[in-house]
Design a protein around this motif. Structure first.
Motif, PDB file in Angstrom:
ATOM      1  N   LEU A 249       0.810  -1.230   0.000  1.00 34.27           N
ATOM      2  CA  LEU A 249       0.000   0.000   0.000  1.00 34.27           C
ATOM      3  C   LEU A 249       0.839   1.274   0.000  1.00 34.27           C
ATOM      4  CD1 LEU A 249      -2.836  -1.147   2.416  1.00 34.27           C
ATOM      5  CD2 LEU A 249      -2.897  -0.957  -0.068  1.00 34.27           C
ATOM      6  N   GLU A 250       2.145   1.131   0.244  1.00 27.54           N
ATOM      7  CA  GLU A 250       3.031   2.319   0.278  1.00 27.54           C
ATOM      8  C   GLU A 250       2.855   3.156  -0.994  1.00 27.54           C
ATOM      9  OE1 GLU A 250       5.172   2.444   2.949  1.00 27.54           O
ATOM     10  OE2 GLU A 250       6.002   4.396   2.446  1.00 27.54           O
ATOM     11  N   ASN A 251       2.490   4.411  -0.836  1.00 30.72           N
ATOM     12  CA  ASN A 251       2.355   5.363  -1.955  1.00 30.72           C
ATOM     13  C   ASN A 251       1.233   5.030  -2.938  1.00 30.72           C
ATOM     14  OD1 ASN A 251       4.337   7.223  -1.163  1.00 30.72           O
ATOM     15  ND2 ASN A 251       5.943   5.825  -1.898  1.00 30.72           N
ATOM     16  N   LYS A 252       0.395   4.025  -2.630  1.00 31.27           N
ATOM     17  CA  LYS A 252      -0.768   3.788  -3.484  1.00 31.27           C
ATOM     18  C   LYS A 252      -1.765   4.929  -3.257  1.00 31.27           C
ATOM     19  CE  LYS A 252       0.147  -0.261  -5.450  1.00 31.27           C
ATOM     20  NZ  LYS A 252       1.519  -0.514  -4.973  1.00 31.27           N
ATOM     21  N   VAL A 253      -2.639   5.152  -4.255  1.00 33.45           N
ATOM     22  CA  VAL A 253      -3.645   6.224  -4.196  1.00 33.45           C
ATOM     23  C   VAL A 253      -5.039   5.603  -4.127  1.00 33.45           C
ATOM     24  CG1 VAL A 253      -4.659   8.175  -5.436  1.00 33.45           C
ATOM     25  CG2 VAL A 253      -2.169   7.865  -5.411  1.00 33.45           C
ATOM     26  N   ALA A 254      -5.804   6.018  -3.103  1.00 35.90           N
ATOM     27  CA  ALA A 254      -7.134   5.432  -2.880  1.00 35.90           C
ATOM     28  C   ALA A 254      -8.212   6.505  -2.834  1.00 35.90           C
ATOM     29  CB  ALA A 254      -7.144   4.654  -1.565  1.00 35.90           C
ATOM     30  N   ILE A 255      -9.380   6.145  -3.293  1.00 31.94           N
ATOM     31  CA  ILE A 255     -10.590   6.957  -3.122  1.00 31.94           C
ATOM     32  C   ILE A 255     -11.548   6.177  -2.235  1.00 31.94           C
ATOM     33  CG2 ILE A 255     -12.681   7.844  -4.261  1.00 31.94           C
ATOM     34  CD1 ILE A 255     -10.953   8.434  -6.727  1.00 31.94           C
ATOM     35  N   VAL A 256     -12.081   6.819  -1.200  1.00 32.84           N
ATOM     36  CA  VAL A 256     -13.064   6.192  -0.321  1.00 32.84           C
ATOM     37  C   VAL A 256     -14.299   7.083  -0.278  1.00 32.84           C
ATOM     38  CG1 VAL A 256     -13.573   5.322   2.007  1.00 32.84           C
ATOM     39  CG2 VAL A 256     -11.240   5.163   1.106  1.00 32.84           C
TER      40      VAL A 256
ATOM     41  N   LEU B 250     -17.545   3.625   8.894  1.00 31.64           N
ATOM     42  CA  LEU B 250     -16.642   2.640   8.281  1.00 31.64           C
ATOM     43  C   LEU B 250     -15.724   3.269   7.241  1.00 31.64           C
ATOM     44  CD1 LEU B 250     -19.088  -0.397   7.972  1.00 31.64           C
ATOM     45  CD2 LEU B 250     -17.089  -0.224   9.480  1.00 31.64           C
ATOM     46  N   GLY B 251     -16.258   4.182   6.429  1.00 29.72           N
ATOM     47  CA  GLY B 251     -15.419   4.802   5.397  1.00 29.72           C
ATOM     48  C   GLY B 251     -14.249   5.546   5.997  1.00 29.72           C
ATOM     49  N   LYS B 252     -14.503   6.247   7.070  1.00 28.92           N
ATOM     50  CA  LYS B 252     -13.425   6.976   7.754  1.00 28.92           C
ATOM     51  C   LYS B 252     -12.389   5.999   8.301  1.00 28.92           C
ATOM     52  CE  LYS B 252     -12.672   9.949  11.807  1.00 28.92           C
ATOM     53  NZ  LYS B 252     -13.342  10.544  13.006  1.00 28.92           N
ATOM     54  N   ALA B 253     -12.857   4.893   8.845  1.00 28.36           N
ATOM     55  CA  ALA B 253     -11.941   3.880   9.397  1.00 28.36           C
ATOM     56  C   ALA B 253     -11.115   3.229   8.298  1.00 28.36           C
ATOM     57  CB  ALA B 253     -12.729   2.823  10.166  1.00 28.36           C
ATOM     58  N   PHE B 254     -11.771   2.918   7.166  1.00 26.19           N
ATOM     59  CA  PHE B 254     -11.030   2.305   6.041  1.00 26.19           C
ATOM     60  C   PHE B 254      -9.924   3.261   5.580  1.00 26.19           C
ATOM     61  CE2 PHE B 254     -15.295   0.215   4.667  1.00 26.19           C
ATOM     62  CZ  PHE B 254     -15.177  -0.727   5.681  1.00 26.19           C
ATOM     63  N   ALA B 255     -10.269   4.521   5.422  1.00 23.57           N
ATOM     64  CA  ALA B 255      -9.298   5.514   4.940  1.00 23.57           C
ATOM     65  C   ALA B 255      -8.121   5.617   5.902  1.00 23.57           C
ATOM     66  CB  ALA B 255      -9.978   6.870   4.781  1.00 23.57           C
ATOM     67  N   GLU B 256      -8.416   5.622   7.193  1.00 24.56           N
ATOM     68  CA  GLU B 256      -7.347   5.775   8.192  1.00 24.56           C
ATOM     69  C   GLU B 256      -6.406   4.571   8.177  1.00 24.56           C
ATOM     70  OE1 GLU B 256      -8.564   8.002  11.472  1.00 24.56           O
ATOM     71  OE2 GLU B 256      -7.106   7.120  12.860  1.00 24.56           O
ATOM     72  N   GLU B 257      -6.958   3.367   7.998  1.00 28.04           N
ATOM     73  CA  GLU B 257      -6.092   2.172   7.933  1.00 28.04           C
ATOM     74  C   GLU B 257      -5.196   2.223   6.699  1.00 28.04           C
ATOM     75  OE1 GLU B 257      -7.015   1.293  11.416  1.00 28.04           O
ATOM     76  OE2 GLU B 257      -5.667  -0.076  10.349  1.00 28.04           O
TER      77      GLU B 257
ATOM     78  N   GLY C 109       0.687   3.855   4.600  1.00 28.38           N
ATOM     79  CA  GLY C 109       1.470   4.686   3.677  1.00 28.38           C
ATOM     80  C   GLY C 109       0.775   5.033   2.383  1.00 28.38           C
ATOM     81  N   ALA C 110      -0.507   4.691   2.270  1.00 33.70           N
ATOM     82  CA  ALA C 110      -1.244   5.083   1.057  1.00 33.70           C
ATOM     83  C   ALA C 110      -1.629   6.558   1.152  1.00 33.70           C
ATOM     84  CB  ALA C 110      -2.490   4.219   0.903  1.00 33.70           C
ATOM     85  N   LYS C 111      -2.003   7.122   0.003  1.00 35.13           N
ATOM     86  CA  LYS C 111      -2.544   8.486  -0.025  1.00 35.13           C
ATOM     87  C   LYS C 111      -4.040   8.348  -0.333  1.00 35.13           C
ATOM     88  CE  LYS C 111       0.697   9.492  -3.065  1.00 35.13           C
ATOM     89  NZ  LYS C 111       1.457  10.226  -4.101  1.00 35.13           N
TER      90      LYS C 111
ATOM     91  N   ARG D 146      -1.239  14.294  11.022  1.00 33.96           N
ATOM     92  CA  ARG D 146      -0.666  13.015  11.498  1.00 33.96           C
ATOM     93  C   ARG D 146       0.149  12.289  10.426  1.00 33.96           C
ATOM     94  NH1 ARG D 146      -5.924   9.973  13.243  1.00 33.96           N
ATOM     95  NH2 ARG D 146      -4.478   8.220  13.493  1.00 33.96           N
ATOM     96  N   PHE D 147      -0.304  12.411   9.161  1.00 34.15           N
ATOM     97  CA  PHE D 147       0.332  11.597   8.110  1.00 34.15           C
ATOM     98  C   PHE D 147       1.032  12.437   7.047  1.00 34.15           C
ATOM     99  CE2 PHE D 147      -1.454   7.760   9.757  1.00 34.15           C
ATOM    100  CZ  PHE D 147      -2.768   8.026  10.156  1.00 34.15           C
ATOM    101  N   GLY D 148       0.964  13.769   7.203  1.00 33.33           N
ATOM    102  CA  GLY D 148       1.632  14.615   6.217  1.00 33.33           C
ATOM    103  C   GLY D 148       0.634  15.390   5.359  1.00 33.33           C
ATOM    104  N   ARG D 149       1.074  16.594   4.958  1.00 35.33           N
ATOM    105  CA  ARG D 149       0.180  17.528   4.261  1.00 35.33           C
ATOM    106  C   ARG D 149      -0.349  16.956   2.951  1.00 35.33           C
ATOM    107  NH1 ARG D 149       0.519  22.380   1.464  1.00 35.33           N
ATOM    108  NH2 ARG D 149       2.750  22.196   1.040  1.00 35.33           N
ATOM    109  N   HIS D 150       0.477  16.102   2.292  1.00 32.23           N
ATOM    110  CA  HIS D 150       0.076  15.563   0.980  1.00 32.23           C
ATOM    111  C   HIS D 150      -0.482  14.139   1.070  1.00 32.23           C
ATOM    112  CE1 HIS D 150       1.851  19.143  -0.729  1.00 32.23           C
ATOM    113  NE2 HIS D 150       2.984  18.883  -0.109  1.00 32.23           N
ATOM    114  N   SER D 151      -0.813  13.717   2.319  1.00 28.01           N
ATOM    115  CA  SER D 151      -1.279  12.321   2.496  1.00 28.01           C
ATOM    116  C   SER D 151      -2.735  12.141   2.110  1.00 28.01           C
ATOM    117  CB  SER D 151      -1.124  11.943   3.967  1.00 28.01           C
ATOM    118  OG  SER D 151      -2.015  12.758   4.768  1.00 28.01           O
ATOM    119  N   SER D 152      -3.512  13.213   2.270  1.00 20.35           N
ATOM    120  CA  SER D 152      -4.965  13.018   2.147  1.00 20.35           C
ATOM    121  C   SER D 152      -5.635  14.298   1.666  1.00 20.35           C
ATOM    122  CB  SER D 152      -5.547  12.613   3.507  1.00 20.35           C
ATOM    123  OG  SER D 152      -5.054  13.479   4.528  1.00 20.35           O
TER     124      SER D 152
END
Ligand code: NAI
Ligand SMILES: CC/C=C\C[C@H](O)C(=O)/C=C/C=C/C=C\C=C\[C@@H](O)C/C=C\CCC(=O)O
Length: 262
Positions: free
Chosen positions: A3-10, A17-24, A29-31, A52-58
């Protein structure tokens, strides 16, 4: 899938649940881009994640999954700001059985179909994408009749059937996308609380709905998030339908899925 550096849409990621999925996904290391009707809540959640995860994480994009242009804008904006998309989680859902029940079908089923079609448009190797994974959030109400929420169950049966059919495409390896389904039973979120089971239990512990909930048990959000991460990270599960229940834990329905293995 690493998942490192993968890009996801939730979708529906502002709470539950959506918030929890995104946080996991962020923890691995995904964005992540979350989209939701609740703009203020969505922006608040992303502000915390960026600290918590960086300005460009989410990022957050306001969206109604029943509005094609608004939904397409989520994909367009995510790709331009975070990069090519690898993971799409069609999670947004409601449970309205009364007036306006049609919106339950529109959000829970048509919205999931829209999100899956956009995922193919942006991720399919046949469309210049890198491939990836789609997780469509159904419910055990998409696998077994639920007498008190027939419209909701109908929408979820549709999600399961649609997702398994997308996975059964004989040329799935050319598309390069895994289509999977997550089917939790009752889970302790705002949606579940709307059923007011505890109030029902006080009035009549033999109420059929109370009995059904007691039999199925009530998942924690963490129980379901654990199943979700297994679904995303397992590479050979195209067509997989995963149930998460308190009494059976995490299982694949129909056995371990190897439908048209990628
Ligand atoms: N909580 C439960 O007992 C279970 C929930 N599920 C499913 O899990 C998914 C998430 O449910 P919960 O987190 O419990 O619900 P929730 O009600 O806590 O969160 C749903 C989120 O989706 C958003 N949303 C609703 N309609 C939308 C739309 N048209 N466009 C964009 N966003 C929209 C809401 O604003 C909210 O943030 C749903 O698909 C639900 O059917 C499945 C099984 C059990
Ligand atoms: C109005 C909607 C509000 C809340 C509904 C909630 O979000 C939801 O999705 C409810 C799910 C209801 C499930 C009902 C029955 C569950 C039965 C369990 O025993 C498990 C059933 C099937 C899984 C095992 C299997 O057959 O593979």
């Amino acid at each position: 899938m690493r998942l490192e550096n993968k890009v996801a849409i939730v979708t529906g990621g502002a709470q539950g649940l959506g918030k929890a999925f995104a946080e996991e996904l962020l923890k691995k290391g995904a964005k992540v881009c979350i989209c939701d009707l609740q703009a203020a809540e969505g922006r608040k959640v992303v502000k915390d994640w960026q600290q918590r995860f960086g300005r460009h994480s989410s990022m957050f994009v306001p969206c109604d999954v029943t509005d094609h242009d608004s939904f397409q804008n989520v994909f367009r904006t995510t790709k331009s700001r975070l990069g090519p998309i690898d993971i799409v989680v069609n999670n947004a859902g409601i449970g309205n059985e009364g007036d306006g029940w049609q919106r339950t079908i529109h959000i829970n089923l048509i919205g999931v179909i829209e999100g899956t079609r956009l995922a193919v448009m942006y991720m399919s190797k046949e469309e210049g994408g890198k491939g990836g994974v789609v997780v469509n959030v159904a419910s055990t109400a998409g696998l077994t009749p639920v007498f008190n929420t027939p419209v909701y169950a109908g929408s979820k049966y549709g999600v399961v059937g649609y997702t398994r059919s997308m996975a059964a495409n004989p040329s799935i390896h050319e598309v390069g996308i895994r289509f999977t389904c997550l089917c939790p039973a009752y889970t302790d979120t705002t949606m579940f609380k709307s059923e007011k089971i505890d109030d029902l239990k006080k009035v009549d512990s033999n109420d059929p709905l109370v009995q059904m909930v007691m039999k199925a048990g009530v998942n924690t959000i963490e129980d379901v998030a654990n199943g979700f991460m297994q679904l995303v990270e397992t590479d050979n599960n195209n067509g997989g339908v995963m149930t998460v229940t308190k009494y059976k834990g995490i299982q694949y329905r129909h056995g371990k899925p190897l439908t048209n293995k990628l």
